[in-house]
Design a protein around this motif. Structure first.
Motif, mmCIF file in Angstrom:
data_model
loop_
_atom_site.group_PDB
_atom_site.id
_atom_site.type_symbol
_atom_site.label_atom_id
_atom_site.label_comp_id
_atom_site.label_asym_id
_atom_site.label_seq_id
_atom_site.Cartn_x
_atom_site.Cartn_y
_atom_site.Cartn_z
ATOM 1 N N ALA A 68 43.057 -44.815 -36.350
ATOM 2 C CA ALA A 68 43.883 -45.964 -35.975
ATOM 3 C C ALA A 68 45.277 -45.830 -36.575
ATOM 4 O O ALA A 68 45.856 -46.796 -37.072
ATOM 5 C CB ALA A 68 43.217 -47.260 -36.433
ATOM 6 N N GLY A 129 41.298 -47.763 -27.855
ATOM 7 C CA GLY A 129 42.743 -47.727 -27.978
ATOM 8 C C GLY A 129 43.508 -48.253 -26.777
ATOM 9 O O GLY A 129 44.709 -48.475 -26.878
ATOM 10 N N TYR A 133 45.413 -54.816 -29.684
ATOM 11 C CA TYR A 133 44.628 -55.278 -30.834
ATOM 12 C C TYR A 133 44.415 -56.790 -30.807
ATOM 13 O O TYR A 133 43.382 -57.293 -31.261
ATOM 14 C CB TYR A 133 45.285 -54.843 -32.144
#
Length: 229
Positions: A68, A129, A133
């Motif tokens: 990340a 991904g 987020y």
């Protein structure tokens, strides 16, 4: 390995922290590392229910590791420590963080293939991904929920795809197998699925439309008429 029990995350920024919180809530033991001393992130990770560790400790204790970090930092990843490990690539190119990097936008290869080339002894899977987020944080739902969203997964090993699918399901999303690692380019910036916060049916439709999209045509031409082998 029948399932992931201890999840490592390299990167303690917004994405890493959200993934850590989701994994802790799902019952995983979560280890989070940054480059260098873990002390600066210890308090924040403890508040999430995770443990701040060194990359060396993570490589010893984790069943799988999520990347990340900003994609531009992928060459700093310790290939020797990650040898033999299941590595989940959640990184994406962003010029604001990575600078102008033509090597990270080359349509002849997906960025996850670059990561795999840097980590030749690891088993790289692309996942976690393509959704922002904030959507990851807000939209996790129990299995069977009518409004559950989906996460696409790309990889070359059926066993590793199954393990990552279990993880995606456990943290609150429907897993959608998108193809081999090379097909991760369908989840990168410039593709319709990048940023998608949709259910499994719509995500599959986006992936199916990739070949006819502007980005898909560019990729196919760059790869000699084939998207991937």
């Amino acid at each position: 390995m029948d399932r992931i029990r201890t999840l490592g995350i390299i990167g303690a920024g917004r994405l890493g922290s959200v993934l850590a919180a989701l994994a802790v809530s799902a019952g995983y033991r979560v280890l989070v590392a940054r480059s260098g001393d873990p002390a600066p992130i210890t308090r924040a990770m403890t508040a999430l229910g995770a443990q701040a560790v060194t990359v060396e400790q993570m490589a010893t204790e984790a069943d799988a590791v999520v990347l990340a970090l900003p994609l531009g930092a992928y060459r700093t990843l310790p290939a020797d420590l990650l040898r033999g490990m299941l590595v989940i690539d959640a990184m994406n190119y962003w010029w604001g963080a990575d600078g102008i990097r033509p090597d990270l936008t080359d349509p002849r290869t997906s960025t996850s293939e670059l990561v795999q080339a840097h980590l030749p002894g690891a088993r790289v899977v692309k996942a976690l991904g393509h959704m922002g987020y904030q959507d990851l944080e807000d939209d996790a739902r129990p299995a069977g929920s009518a409004d559950r969203k989906a996460i696409a997964i790309c990889g070359d090993s059926p066993d590793d795809l199954a393990l990552v699918s279990q993880l995606v399901d456990a943290v609150g999303f429907d897993p959608v197998i998108a193809g081999p690692l090379a097909s991760g380019i369908m989840l990168e910036p410039g593709a319709e699925a990048f940023g998608a916060d949709v259910d499994a049916a719509e995500l599959r439709a986006m992936l199916d439309r990739f070949t006819a999209s502007q980005r898909g045509i560019v990729v196919a031409r760059a790869r000699g008429g084939e998207l991937w082998g």
